[in-house]
Design an enzyme around this catalytic site. Structure first.
Site, PDB file in Angstrom:
ATOM      1  N   ASN A   9       0.872  -1.180   0.000  1.00  0.00           N
ATOM      2  CA  ASN A   9       0.000   0.000   0.000  1.00  0.00           C
ATOM      3  C   ASN A   9       0.909   1.229   0.000  1.00  0.00           C
ATOM      4  O   ASN A   9       1.545   1.541   0.997  1.00  0.00           O
ATOM      5  CB  ASN A   9      -0.885  -0.034   1.261  1.00  0.00           C
ATOM      6  CG  ASN A   9      -1.717   1.236   1.402  1.00  0.00           C
ATOM      7  OD1 ASN A   9      -1.773   2.064   0.479  1.00  0.00           O
ATOM      8  ND2 ASN A   9      -2.364   1.396   2.543  1.00  0.00           N
ATOM      9  N   TRP A  10       0.944   1.897  -1.146  1.00  0.00           N
ATOM     10  CA  TRP A  10       1.869   3.031  -1.277  1.00  0.00           C
ATOM     11  C   TRP A  10       1.328   4.321  -0.655  1.00  0.00           C
ATOM     12  O   TRP A  10       2.020   5.330  -0.632  1.00  0.00           O
ATOM     13  CB  TRP A  10       2.197   3.252  -2.756  1.00  0.00           C
ATOM     14  CG  TRP A  10       3.229   2.271  -3.276  1.00  0.00           C
ATOM     15  CD1 TRP A  10       3.839   1.267  -2.576  1.00  0.00           C
ATOM     16  CD2 TRP A  10       3.769   2.224  -4.602  1.00  0.00           C
ATOM     17  NE1 TRP A  10       4.725   0.593  -3.377  1.00  0.00           N
ATOM     18  CE2 TRP A  10       4.705   1.161  -4.633  1.00  0.00           C
ATOM     19  CE3 TRP A  10       3.559   2.965  -5.767  1.00  0.00           C
ATOM     20  CZ2 TRP A  10       5.426   0.828  -5.782  1.00  0.00           C
ATOM     21  CZ3 TRP A  10       4.278   2.633  -6.907  1.00  0.00           C
ATOM     22  CH2 TRP A  10       5.203   1.583  -6.921  1.00  0.00           C
ATOM     23  N   LYS A  11       0.086   4.307  -0.227  1.00  0.00           N
ATOM     24  CA  LYS A  11      -0.519   5.498   0.396  1.00  0.00           C
ATOM     25  C   LYS A  11      -0.292   6.733  -0.489  1.00  0.00           C
ATOM     26  O   LYS A  11      -0.303   6.599  -1.705  1.00  0.00           O
ATOM     27  CB  LYS A  11       0.041   5.672   1.811  1.00  0.00           C
ATOM     28  CG  LYS A  11      -0.063   4.371   2.604  1.00  0.00           C
ATOM     29  CD  LYS A  11       0.236   4.513   4.062  1.00  0.00           C
ATOM     30  CE  LYS A  11       0.062   3.153   4.753  1.00  0.00           C
ATOM     31  NZ  LYS A  11       0.214   3.197   6.183  1.00  0.00           N
ATOM     32  N   HIS A  96      -9.295   1.418   5.118  1.00  0.00           N
ATOM     33  CA  HIS A  96      -7.993   1.560   5.778  1.00  0.00           C
ATOM     34  C   HIS A  96      -8.132   2.512   6.967  1.00  0.00           C
ATOM     35  O   HIS A  96      -8.890   3.490   6.894  1.00  0.00           O
ATOM     36  CB  HIS A  96      -6.953   2.093   4.786  1.00  0.00           C
ATOM     37  CG  HIS A  96      -5.563   2.007   5.337  1.00  0.00           C
ATOM     38  ND1 HIS A  96      -5.065   2.945   6.209  1.00  0.00           N
ATOM     39  CD2 HIS A  96      -4.595   1.077   5.177  1.00  0.00           C
ATOM     40  CE1 HIS A  96      -3.833   2.597   6.554  1.00  0.00           C
ATOM     41  NE2 HIS A  96      -3.523   1.470   5.943  1.00  0.00           N
ATOM     42  N   GLU A  98      -6.398   4.820   8.037  1.00  0.00           N
ATOM     43  CA  GLU A  98      -6.139   6.245   7.764  1.00  0.00           C
ATOM     44  C   GLU A  98      -7.382   6.908   7.162  1.00  0.00           C
ATOM     45  O   GLU A  98      -7.657   8.073   7.423  1.00  0.00           O
ATOM     46  CB  GLU A  98      -4.911   6.382   6.848  1.00  0.00           C
ATOM     47  CG  GLU A  98      -3.627   6.140   7.630  1.00  0.00           C
ATOM     48  CD  GLU A  98      -2.508   5.488   6.845  1.00  0.00           C
ATOM     49  OE1 GLU A  98      -2.548   5.485   5.609  1.00  0.00           O
ATOM     50  OE2 GLU A  98      -1.583   4.958   7.508  1.00  0.00           O
ATOM     51  N   GLU A 168      -5.122  -4.722  10.632  1.00  0.00           N
ATOM     52  CA  GLU A 168      -4.068  -3.739  10.823  1.00  0.00           C
ATOM     53  C   GLU A 168      -4.326  -2.967  12.115  1.00  0.00           C
ATOM     54  O   GLU A 168      -5.128  -2.017  12.128  1.00  0.00           O
ATOM     55  CB  GLU A 168      -4.037  -2.749   9.658  1.00  0.00           C
ATOM     56  CG  GLU A 168      -3.709  -3.370   8.323  1.00  0.00           C
ATOM     57  CD  GLU A 168      -3.100  -2.357   7.360  1.00  0.00           C
ATOM     58  OE1 GLU A 168      -2.043  -2.647   6.803  1.00  0.00           O
ATOM     59  OE2 GLU A 168      -3.661  -1.256   7.192  1.00  0.00           O
ATOM     60  N   GLY A 174       3.020   2.290  10.668  1.00  0.00           N
ATOM     61  CA  GLY A 174       4.007   3.353  10.500  1.00  0.00           C
ATOM     62  C   GLY A 174       4.736   3.731  11.776  1.00  0.00           C
ATOM     63  O   GLY A 174       5.427   4.755  11.823  1.00  0.00           O
ATOM     64  N   SER A 214       3.784  -2.115  10.219  1.00  0.00           N
ATOM     65  CA  SER A 214       5.241  -2.202  10.413  1.00  0.00           C
ATOM     66  C   SER A 214       5.815  -3.560  10.022  1.00  0.00           C
ATOM     67  O   SER A 214       6.737  -4.059  10.673  1.00  0.00           O
ATOM     68  CB  SER A 214       5.607  -1.845  11.854  1.00  0.00           C
ATOM     69  OG  SER A 214       5.276  -0.495  12.129  1.00  0.00           O
ATOM     70  N   GLY A 235       3.092  -1.070   4.084  1.00  0.00           N
ATOM     71  CA  GLY A 235       3.239   0.324   3.684  1.00  0.00           C
ATOM     72  C   GLY A 235       4.692   0.639   3.350  1.00  0.00           C
ATOM     73  O   GLY A 235       5.189   0.305   2.271  1.00  0.00           O
ATOM     74  N   GLY A 236       5.375   1.257   4.288  1.00  0.00           N
ATOM     75  CA  GLY A 236       6.734   1.775   4.073  1.00  0.00           C
ATOM     76  C   GLY A 236       7.696   0.819   3.379  1.00  0.00           C
ATOM     77  O   GLY A 236       8.417   1.210   2.451  1.00  0.00           O
TER      78      GLY A 236
HETATM   79  P1  13P Z   1       3.412   0.372   7.445  1.00  0.00           P
HETATM   80  O1  13P Z   1       3.869  -0.950   6.853  1.00  0.00           O
HETATM   81  O2  13P Z   1       4.179   1.530   6.906  1.00  0.00           O
HETATM   82  O3  13P Z   1       3.365   0.306   8.929  1.00  0.00           O
HETATM   83  O4  13P Z   1       1.900   0.599   6.952  1.00  0.00           O
HETATM   84  C1  13P Z   1       0.999  -0.426   7.104  1.00  0.00           C
HETATM   85  C2  13P Z   1      -0.234  -0.094   6.373  1.00  0.00           C
HETATM   86  O5  13P Z   1      -0.970   0.787   6.771  1.00  0.00           O
HETATM   87  C3  13P Z   1      -0.542  -0.842   5.144  1.00  0.00           C
HETATM   88  O6  13P Z   1      -1.838  -0.587   4.718  1.00  0.00           O
END
Ligand code: 13P
Length: 251
Positions: A9-11, A96, A98, A168, A174, A214, A235-236
């Protein structure tokens, strides 16, 4: 046997040119994923969907990070499933944390989006998870149960296995504080038991449940060995080719 799935997920990261840079090495990722017999995918911003879709083999899942639950209308800033489908995008992340936090995404709204995706033969990746406060107050199961029951309300038995669920915990996203494999497995097993109660065991066993929060190359393996965890939403660590490659390698 559920096939493992790694979804990046590149956000709100990467411009089109940065996306093109990443795609230069996509063949390596695809070859490695094939060797490992896992599904891989990327969920970029809407703007980069077409660039990715046109430059990856069909085995790579390309997902949007959201969609609207109506086909068209006066909804400024929104994108419908029909519009995504015209680009060949048939996966979408829904709910999600966020979006739940910053965009008032409720489980009820997620339910409408999931139904719209299923109606269009698309795959929803439905995210659930508790906040730190809820975790500390031992409310994880209550919160996740509400999200699952509301999010999947009136979804037909035959559609259940078309849905992917991602657990999640908000406190792990993050933050570098990934949930222990025991916590992640417990909640993913709890989600599966809810699906057994709401539907039946046979269909619940078909659903892929991912862990996200994470996930890094050095911790992904421990999750993948757990019985009810069928992959990761990352994500990251999915943003750089080398790190993405390591994630696949370490599954
Ligand atoms: P991180 O892997 O950066 O913690 O993000 C997780 C995430 O929200 C994937 O949707």
């Amino acid at each position: 046997m559920r096939k493992k799935l790694l979804l990046g997920n590149w956000k709100m990261n990467k411009t089109i040119s940065e996306t093109k840079e990443f795609l230069k090495d996509i063949d390596e990722l695809v070859t490695l994923a094939k060797e490992k017999d896992i599904d891989i995918g990327i969920a970029p911003t809407y703007l980069c969907l077409e660039t990715i879709k046109n430059n990856v083999p069909s085995s790579v899942i390309v997902a949007s990070q959201n969609c609207h639950y109506l086909d068209s209308g006066a909804y400024t800033g929104e994108v419908s499933v029909l519009m995504l489908k015209e680009l060949g995008i048939d996966w979408s992340i829904i709910g999600h944390s966020e979006r739940r936090t910053y965009d008032n995404e409720t489980s009820q709204k997620c339910n409408l989006k999931i139904k719209k995706l299923l109606e269009n033969n698309c795959t929803p990746v439905y995210c659930v998870g508790e906040t730190l406060e809820q975790f500390e107050n031992n409310r994880t199961c209550d919160v996740v149960k509400e999200q699952i029951v509301e999010g999947l309300k009136d979804i037909k038995l035959e559609d259940l296995s078309k849905i992917v669920i991602a657990y999640e915990p908000v406190w792990s996203i993050g933050t570098g504080k990934n949930a222990s494999k025991e916590i992640a497995e417990n909640v993913c097993a709890f989600i599966r038991s809810l699906l057994v109660d709401l539907y039946n065991k046979e269909e619940a066993e078909k659903v892929r449940i991912l862990y996200g929060g994470s996930v890094k190359p050095n911790n992904i393996k421990e999750y993948m060995q757990e019985k009810d965890i069928d992959g990761a939403l990352v994500g990251g660590a999915s943003l750089k080719v080398d790190s993405y490659k390591e994630l696949i390698h370490n599954i």
